[in-house]
Design a protein around this motif. Structure first.
Motif, mmCIF file in Angstrom:
data_model
loop_
_atom_site.group_PDB
_atom_site.id
_atom_site.type_symbol
_atom_site.label_atom_id
_atom_site.label_comp_id
_atom_site.label_asym_id
_atom_site.label_seq_id
_atom_site.Cartn_x
_atom_site.Cartn_y
_atom_site.Cartn_z
ATOM 1 N N GLU A 193 5.976 14.878 46.935
ATOM 2 C CA GLU A 193 6.231 15.747 46.456
ATOM 3 C C GLU A 193 5.844 16.716 45.533
ATOM 4 N N LEU A 194 4.958 15.877 44.307
ATOM 5 C CA LEU A 194 4.208 16.215 43.497
ATOM 6 C C LEU A 194 2.587 16.282 44.062
ATOM 7 N N ARG A 195 2.971 16.411 45.385
ATOM 8 C CA ARG A 195 0.995 16.188 45.753
ATOM 9 C C ARG A 195 0.583 18.399 45.943
ATOM 10 N N THR A 196 1.998 18.672 46.541
ATOM 11 C CA THR A 196 1.397 20.038 46.991
ATOM 12 C C THR A 196 0.922 20.858 45.769
ATOM 13 N N PRO A 197 1.548 20.877 44.680
ATOM 14 C CA PRO A 197 1.849 21.626 43.225
ATOM 15 C C PRO A 197 0.540 20.721 42.749
ATOM 16 N N LEU A 198 0.461 20.264 42.868
ATOM 17 C CA LEU A 198 -1.158 19.686 42.082
ATOM 18 C C LEU A 198 -2.538 20.012 42.573
ATOM 19 N N THR A 199 -1.733 20.119 44.120
ATOM 20 C CA THR A 199 -3.721 20.834 44.450
ATOM 21 C C THR A 199 -3.682 21.947 44.865
ATOM 22 N N VAL A 200 -2.196 22.995 44.047
ATOM 23 C CA VAL A 200 -2.000 24.719 44.552
ATOM 24 C C VAL A 200 -2.953 24.635 42.538
ATOM 25 N N LEU A 201 -2.396 23.686 41.440
ATOM 26 C CA LEU A 201 -2.529 23.731 40.461
ATOM 27 C C LEU A 201 -4.694 23.500 39.672
ATOM 28 N N LYS A 202 -4.996 22.788 41.168
ATOM 29 C CA LYS A 202 -6.086 21.958 40.905
ATOM 30 C C LYS A 202 -7.120 23.809 41.463
ATOM 31 N N GLY A 203 -6.562 24.421 42.637
ATOM 32 C CA GLY A 203 -7.037 25.758 43.254
ATOM 33 C C GLY A 203 -7.467 26.313 42.247
ATOM 34 N N TYR A 204 -6.397 27.080 41.295
ATOM 35 C CA TYR A 204 -6.294 27.437 40.104
ATOM 36 C C TYR A 204 -7.380 27.422 39.006
ATOM 37 N N LEU A 205 -6.644 26.100 38.893
ATOM 38 C CA LEU A 205 -7.710 25.904 37.685
ATOM 39 C C LEU A 205 -9.004 25.888 37.933
ATOM 40 N N GLU A 206 -9.698 25.676 39.252
ATOM 41 C CA GLU A 206 -11.040 25.942 39.639
ATOM 42 C C GLU A 206 -11.668 27.850 39.536
ATOM 43 N N THR A 207 -10.496 27.594 40.117
ATOM 44 C CA THR A 207 -10.929 29.804 39.715
ATOM 45 C C THR A 207 -10.707 29.866 38.514
ATOM 46 N N LEU A 208 -10.441 29.731 37.748
ATOM 47 C CA LEU A 208 -10.414 30.512 35.979
ATOM 48 C C LEU A 208 -11.608 29.663 35.852
ATOM 49 N N GLN A 209 -12.628 28.294 36.416
ATOM 50 C CA GLN A 209 -13.857 27.667 35.325
ATOM 51 C C GLN A 209 -14.352 28.673 36.563
ATOM 52 N N ASP A 210 -14.746 28.987 37.619
ATOM 53 C CA ASP A 210 -14.935 30.518 37.915
ATOM 54 C C ASP A 210 -15.570 31.804 37.507
ATOM 55 N N MET A 211 -14.186 31.854 36.739
ATOM 56 C CA MET A 211 -14.112 32.951 36.509
ATOM 57 C C MET A 211 -15.162 33.036 34.288
ATOM 58 N N ASP A 212 -15.332 31.582 34.059
ATOM 59 C CA ASP A 212 -15.686 31.192 33.117
ATOM 60 C C ASP A 212 -16.481 31.533 32.494
ATOM 61 N N ASP A 213 -17.196 32.747 31.772
ATOM 62 C CA ASP A 213 -18.925 33.179 31.789
ATOM 63 C C ASP A 213 -19.452 32.888 30.763
ATOM 64 N N GLY A 214 -18.407 31.761 29.621
ATOM 65 C CA GLY A 214 -18.888 31.151 28.861
ATOM 66 C C GLY A 214 -18.593 31.935 27.132
ATOM 67 N N GLU A 215 -18.047 32.844 27.220
ATOM 68 C CA GLU A 215 -17.828 33.516 26.029
ATOM 69 C C GLU A 215 -17.182 32.904 25.193
ATOM 70 N N SER A 216 -15.513 32.528 25.573
ATOM 71 C CA SER A 216 -15.029 31.672 24.904
ATOM 72 C C SER A 216 -14.666 30.357 25.090
ATOM 73 N N SER A 217 -14.987 29.534 23.774
ATOM 74 C CA SER A 217 -15.228 28.229 23.909
ATOM 75 C C SER A 217 -13.870 27.782 24.194
ATOM 76 N N LEU A 218 -13.168 28.447 23.726
ATOM 77 C CA LEU A 218 -11.431 28.159 23.755
ATOM 78 C C LEU A 218 -10.820 27.776 25.188
ATOM 79 N N LEU A 219 -11.379 29.259 25.868
ATOM 80 C CA LEU A 219 -11.143 28.614 27.614
ATOM 81 C C LEU A 219 -11.589 28.004 28.605
#
Ligand code: ADP
Length: 268
Positions: free
Chosen positions: A45-71
Protein backbone atom coordinates in the motif's frame (compact mmCIF):
# COMPACT_ATOMS: atom_id res chain seq x y z
CA UNK A 1 -11.49 -27.76 9.04
CA UNK A 2 -9.61 -27.21 12.30
CA UNK A 3 -6.09 -28.36 11.58
CA UNK A 4 -3.52 -28.48 14.33
CA UNK A 5 0.17 -27.85 13.71
CA UNK A 6 2.55 -29.75 15.97
CA UNK A 7 6.26 -29.14 16.44
CA UNK A 8 7.88 -32.43 17.31
CA UNK A 9 11.30 -32.83 18.89
CA UNK A 10 13.18 -35.93 20.02
CA UNK A 11 15.44 -35.48 23.04
CA UNK A 12 18.02 -38.20 23.54
CA UNK A 13 19.25 -39.01 27.08
CA UNK A 14 21.69 -41.78 26.10
CA UNK A 15 21.35 -45.44 27.12
CA UNK A 16 18.57 -45.78 24.57
CA UNK A 17 16.32 -43.37 26.45
CA UNK A 18 14.46 -40.94 24.22
CA UNK A 19 11.78 -38.38 24.95
CA UNK A 20 9.33 -37.28 22.28
CA UNK A 21 8.14 -33.70 22.78
CA UNK A 22 5.15 -32.45 20.82
CA UNK A 23 4.07 -28.83 21.08
CA UNK A 24 0.90 -27.33 19.65
CA UNK A 25 2.15 -24.39 17.54
CA UNK A 26 -1.11 -23.76 15.66
CA UNK A 27 -1.63 -20.33 17.24
CA UNK A 28 2.02 -19.38 16.76
CA UNK A 29 1.87 -20.29 13.06
CA UNK A 30 -1.36 -18.32 12.66
CA UNK A 31 0.20 -15.22 14.20
CA UNK A 32 3.30 -15.65 12.06
CA UNK A 33 1.09 -15.76 8.94
CA UNK A 34 -0.80 -12.67 10.09
CA UNK A 35 2.48 -10.81 10.62
CA UNK A 36 3.69 -11.73 7.14
CA UNK A 37 0.36 -10.70 5.56
CA UNK A 38 0.34 -7.42 7.47
CA UNK A 39 3.90 -6.49 6.44
CA UNK A 40 3.19 -7.48 2.84
CA UNK A 41 -0.03 -5.43 2.69
CA UNK A 42 1.42 -2.31 4.33
CA UNK A 43 4.51 -2.38 2.11
CA UNK A 44 2.37 -2.85 -0.95
CA UNK A 45 0.00 0.00 0.00
CA UNK A 46 2.92 2.37 0.61
CA UNK A 47 4.14 2.02 -2.95
CA UNK A 48 1.47 4.23 -4.55
CA UNK A 49 1.80 7.26 -2.20
CA UNK A 50 5.57 7.00 -2.53
CA UNK A 51 5.40 7.12 -6.32
CA UNK A 52 3.10 10.16 -6.14
CA UNK A 53 5.40 11.92 -3.66
CA UNK A 54 8.43 11.27 -5.85
CA UNK A 55 6.60 12.65 -8.86
CA UNK A 56 5.70 15.91 -7.08
CA UNK A 57 9.23 16.26 -5.74
CA UNK A 58 10.61 15.96 -9.26
CA UNK A 59 8.22 18.71 -10.39
CA UNK A 60 9.37 20.92 -7.50
CA UNK A 61 12.99 20.24 -8.41
CA UNK A 62 12.35 21.22 -12.03
CA UNK A 63 10.68 24.46 -10.87
CA UNK A 64 13.52 25.33 -8.51
CA UNK A 65 15.50 28.20 -10.08
CA UNK A 66 18.11 28.19 -7.32
CA UNK A 67 16.91 31.54 -5.90
CA UNK A 68 15.98 30.08 -2.55
CA UNK A 69 18.50 27.86 -0.79
CA UNK A 70 15.75 26.92 1.67
CA UNK A 71 13.66 25.46 -1.15
CA UNK A 72 16.63 23.69 -2.75
CA UNK A 73 17.67 22.26 0.57
CA UNK A 74 14.15 21.17 1.53
CA UNK A 75 13.59 19.40 -1.79
CA UNK A 76 16.93 17.61 -1.44
CA UNK A 77 16.13 16.49 2.09
CA UNK A 78 12.67 15.28 1.08
CA UNK A 79 14.13 13.38 -1.87
CA UNK A 80 16.71 11.68 0.35
CA UNK A 81 14.03 10.65 2.84
CA UNK A 82 11.64 9.35 0.14
CA UNK A 83 14.54 7.38 -1.31
CA UNK A 84 15.14 5.88 2.13
CA UNK A 85 11.49 4.98 2.50
CA UNK A 86 11.48 3.46 -1.00
CA UNK A 87 14.46 1.27 -0.05
CA UNK A 88 12.68 0.16 3.11
CA UNK A 89 9.50 -0.75 1.23
CA UNK A 90 11.49 -2.58 -1.50
CA UNK A 91 13.43 -4.55 1.13
CA UNK A 92 10.27 -5.48 3.04
CA UNK A 93 8.55 -6.65 -0.14
CA UNK A 94 11.60 -8.68 -1.14
CA UNK A 95 11.79 -10.25 2.31
CA UNK A 96 8.11 -11.21 2.11
CA UNK A 97 8.67 -12.79 -1.30
CA UNK A 98 11.65 -14.76 0.00
CA UNK A 99 9.63 -15.94 2.99
CA UNK A 100 6.45 -16.90 1.22
CA UNK A 101 6.91 -17.49 -2.50
CA UNK A 102 7.23 -20.98 -3.89
CA UNK A 103 10.71 -21.95 -4.97
CA UNK A 104 11.35 -21.87 -8.70
CA UNK A 105 14.87 -22.94 -9.49
CA UNK A 106 17.10 -23.20 -12.52
CA UNK A 107 20.78 -23.80 -13.20
CA UNK A 108 22.44 -20.48 -12.34
CA UNK A 109 25.73 -19.33 -13.80
CA UNK A 110 27.14 -17.93 -10.55
CA UNK A 111 30.50 -16.77 -12.01
CA UNK A 112 28.56 -14.66 -14.56
CA UNK A 113 26.18 -13.41 -11.87
CA UNK A 114 29.06 -12.36 -9.60
CA UNK A 115 30.86 -10.67 -12.49
CA UNK A 116 27.70 -8.68 -13.21
CA UNK A 117 27.15 -7.72 -9.54
CA UNK A 118 30.78 -6.64 -9.05
CA UNK A 119 30.60 -4.52 -12.20
CA UNK A 120 27.37 -2.83 -11.07
CA UNK A 121 28.92 -1.93 -7.73
CA UNK A 122 32.27 -0.81 -9.07
CA UNK A 123 30.85 1.71 -11.57
CA UNK A 124 29.53 3.84 -8.70
CA UNK A 125 32.81 3.77 -6.77
CA UNK A 126 35.49 6.47 -6.88
CA UNK A 127 38.00 3.66 -6.91
CA UNK A 128 36.55 0.82 -9.05
CA UNK A 129 39.69 -1.28 -8.46
CA UNK A 130 38.54 -1.70 -4.87
CA UNK A 131 36.53 -4.80 -5.70
CA UNK A 132 38.54 -7.89 -6.58
CA UNK A 133 36.64 -10.90 -7.95
CA UNK A 134 38.44 -14.21 -7.57
CA UNK A 135 36.76 -17.04 -9.47
CA UNK A 136 38.42 -20.16 -8.08
CA UNK A 137 35.61 -22.31 -9.50
CA UNK A 138 33.49 -21.99 -12.61
CA UNK A 139 30.63 -24.15 -11.34
CA UNK A 140 26.94 -23.36 -11.71
CA UNK A 141 24.38 -24.22 -9.02
CA UNK A 142 20.67 -24.95 -8.90
CA UNK A 143 19.03 -21.89 -7.44
CA UNK A 144 16.92 -18.78 -7.81
CA UNK A 145 18.49 -15.85 -9.57
CA UNK A 146 16.66 -13.10 -7.69
CA UNK A 147 17.41 -14.58 -4.27
CA UNK A 148 21.09 -15.16 -5.08
CA UNK A 149 21.47 -11.73 -6.66
CA UNK A 150 19.93 -10.07 -3.59
CA UNK A 151 22.08 -12.04 -1.14
CA UNK A 152 25.37 -11.43 -2.98
CA UNK A 153 24.59 -7.75 -3.65
CA UNK A 154 23.76 -7.09 -0.01
CA UNK A 155 26.97 -8.74 1.20
CA UNK A 156 29.06 -6.78 -1.25
CA UNK A 157 27.40 -3.46 -0.53
CA UNK A 158 27.83 -4.01 3.23
CA UNK A 159 31.54 -4.77 2.78
CA UNK A 160 31.91 -1.52 0.83
CA UNK A 161 29.80 0.48 3.31
CA UNK A 162 31.47 -0.73 6.48
CA UNK A 163 35.08 -0.33 5.39
CA UNK A 164 37.17 2.74 4.46
CA UNK A 165 36.64 4.19 0.98
CA UNK A 166 39.97 2.91 -0.32
CA UNK A 167 40.03 -0.49 1.42
CA UNK A 168 39.98 -3.53 -0.88
CA UNK A 169 37.05 -5.96 -0.89
CA UNK A 170 37.53 -9.52 -2.12
CA UNK A 171 34.68 -11.54 -3.61
CA UNK A 172 35.36 -15.25 -4.07
CA UNK A 173 33.63 -18.25 -5.64
CA UNK A 174 35.38 -21.54 -4.89
CA UNK A 175 34.68 -25.10 -3.85
CA UNK A 176 35.91 -27.79 -1.48
CA UNK A 177 34.84 -31.41 -1.01
CA UNK A 178 31.51 -30.56 0.64
CA UNK A 179 30.48 -27.15 -0.54
CA UNK A 180 30.61 -24.39 -3.10
CA UNK A 181 31.36 -21.14 -1.37
CA UNK A 182 30.72 -17.50 -2.12
CA UNK A 183 32.60 -15.20 0.22
CA UNK A 184 33.02 -11.47 0.67
CA UNK A 185 35.99 -10.30 2.68
CA UNK A 186 36.65 -6.74 3.80
CA UNK A 187 39.22 -4.83 5.84
CA UNK A 188 36.61 -2.77 7.60
CA UNK A 189 35.51 -2.05 11.13
CA UNK A 190 34.56 -5.67 11.94
CA UNK A 191 31.77 -6.91 14.19
CA UNK A 192 32.06 -7.71 17.90
CA UNK A 193 31.60 -11.42 18.74
CA UNK A 194 28.46 -10.65 20.76
CA UNK A 195 26.81 -8.98 17.77
CA UNK A 196 27.59 -11.67 15.19
CA UNK A 197 24.65 -13.96 16.07
CA UNK A 198 22.25 -11.00 15.93
CA UNK A 199 23.22 -9.12 12.76
CA UNK A 200 20.90 -11.13 10.52
CA UNK A 201 17.84 -10.28 12.64
CA UNK A 202 15.43 -7.83 11.07
CA UNK A 203 16.29 -4.20 11.85
CA UNK A 204 19.30 -5.11 13.97
CA UNK A 205 22.11 -2.59 13.53
CA UNK A 206 25.34 -2.53 15.49
CA UNK A 207 25.89 0.74 17.33
CA UNK A 208 28.17 2.77 15.13
CA UNK A 209 30.46 5.06 17.04
CA UNK A 210 32.32 6.38 14.06
CA UNK A 211 32.46 9.78 12.47
CA UNK A 212 31.32 8.46 9.08
CA UNK A 213 27.63 7.82 9.54
CA UNK A 214 26.59 4.79 7.54
CA UNK A 215 23.11 4.74 6.09
CA UNK A 216 21.16 1.55 6.49
CA UNK A 217 17.89 0.00 7.49
CA UNK A 218 18.98 -3.28 9.03
CA UNK A 219 17.22 -5.61 6.58
CA UNK A 220 20.14 -6.52 4.31
CA UNK A 221 21.41 -9.52 6.26
CA UNK A 222 17.86 -10.72 7.00
CA UNK A 223 17.41 -10.83 3.21
CA UNK A 224 20.70 -12.75 2.88
CA UNK A 225 19.58 -15.23 5.55
CA UNK A 226 16.21 -15.93 3.90
CA UNK A 227 17.72 -16.12 0.40
CA UNK A 228 20.23 -18.71 1.64
CA UNK A 229 17.55 -20.69 3.50
CA UNK A 230 15.83 -21.17 0.15
CA UNK A 231 19.04 -22.84 -1.08
CA UNK A 232 19.77 -25.00 1.99
CA UNK A 233 22.87 -22.87 2.26
CA UNK A 234 24.37 -21.45 5.43
CA UNK A 235 25.99 -18.16 6.26
CA UNK A 236 29.22 -18.16 8.25
CA UNK A 237 30.49 -14.86 9.61
CA UNK A 238 34.04 -14.43 10.87
CA UNK A 239 35.14 -11.06 12.08
CA UNK A 240 37.86 -9.21 13.95
CA UNK A 241 36.99 -5.81 15.35
CA UNK A 242 39.16 -3.18 13.71
CA UNK A 243 40.53 -5.64 11.15
CA UNK A 244 37.64 -6.77 8.99
CA UNK A 245 34.98 -9.38 8.31
CA UNK A 246 34.37 -12.31 6.05
CA UNK A 247 30.85 -13.44 5.14
CA UNK A 248 30.76 -16.89 3.53
CA UNK A 249 27.75 -18.60 1.96
CA UNK A 250 28.11 -22.39 1.89
CA UNK A 251 26.04 -24.17 -0.78
CA UNK A 252 25.84 -27.98 -0.61
CA UNK A 253 27.98 -29.57 -3.35
CA UNK A 254 24.88 -31.55 -4.42
CA UNK A 255 23.50 -28.32 -5.89
CA UNK A 256 26.19 -28.10 -8.56
CA UNK A 257 24.56 -28.41 -12.00
CA UNK A 258 25.55 -28.58 -15.63
CA UNK A 259 23.80 -26.00 -17.78
CA UNK A 260 21.88 -27.54 -20.68
CA UNK A 261 22.25 -24.44 -22.76
CA UNK A 262 24.15 -21.27 -22.10
CA UNK A 263 21.94 -19.69 -19.41
CA UNK A 264 21.36 -15.99 -19.86
CA UNK A 265 21.04 -13.79 -16.81
CA UNK A 266 18.17 -11.35 -16.65
CA UNK A 267 18.95 -7.66 -16.65
CA UNK A 268 18.96 -6.38 -13.04
P1 ADP B 1 22.20 -2.29 7.27
O1 ADP B 1 23.50 -2.35 6.56
O2 ADP B 1 21.10 -1.72 6.45
O3 ADP B 1 22.30 -1.65 8.62
P2 ADP B 1 22.29 -5.22 7.44
O4 ADP B 1 21.22 -6.15 7.87
O5 ADP B 1 22.86 -5.40 6.08
O6 ADP B 1 21.69 -3.77 7.61
O7 ADP B 1 23.45 -5.32 8.50
C1 ADP B 1 23.15 -5.30 9.89
C2 ADP B 1 24.31 -4.71 10.67
O8 ADP B 1 25.43 -5.62 10.62
C3 ADP B 1 24.83 -3.41 10.12
O9 ADP B 1 24.10 -2.31 10.62
C4 ADP B 1 26.27 -3.40 10.59
O10 ADP B 1 26.33 -2.92 11.90
C5 ADP B 1 26.65 -4.87 10.60
N1 ADP B 1 27.39 -5.27 9.39
C6 ADP B 1 26.90 -5.85 8.28
N2 ADP B 1 27.88 -6.10 7.39
C7 ADP B 1 29.04 -5.65 7.94
C8 ADP B 1 30.42 -5.61 7.52
N3 ADP B 1 30.81 -6.08 6.34
N4 ADP B 1 31.31 -5.06 8.39
C9 ADP B 1 30.93 -4.60 9.59
N5 ADP B 1 29.66 -4.61 10.05
C10 ADP B 1 28.72 -5.11 9.24
Amino acid sequence: NSQITLAVRVVSYGAGLRLLLAQDVTQLKKMERMRKDFVANVSHELRTPLTVLKGYLETLQDMDDGESSLLTNSVQQMQAQTERMQNLVDDLLLLTRLETQQRKTQCINVPALLTQICKEHSVILNNPERIELILGAQVHIVGEELALRSAFSNLLSNALKYSPDDAPVKVRWYQNAEAVIMSVEDNGEGIAAADIPRVSERFYRVEIKRSKKVQGIGLGLAIVKHALMRHDARLVITSDVGKGSCFSCYFPISQVCTPKTNTVLTEP
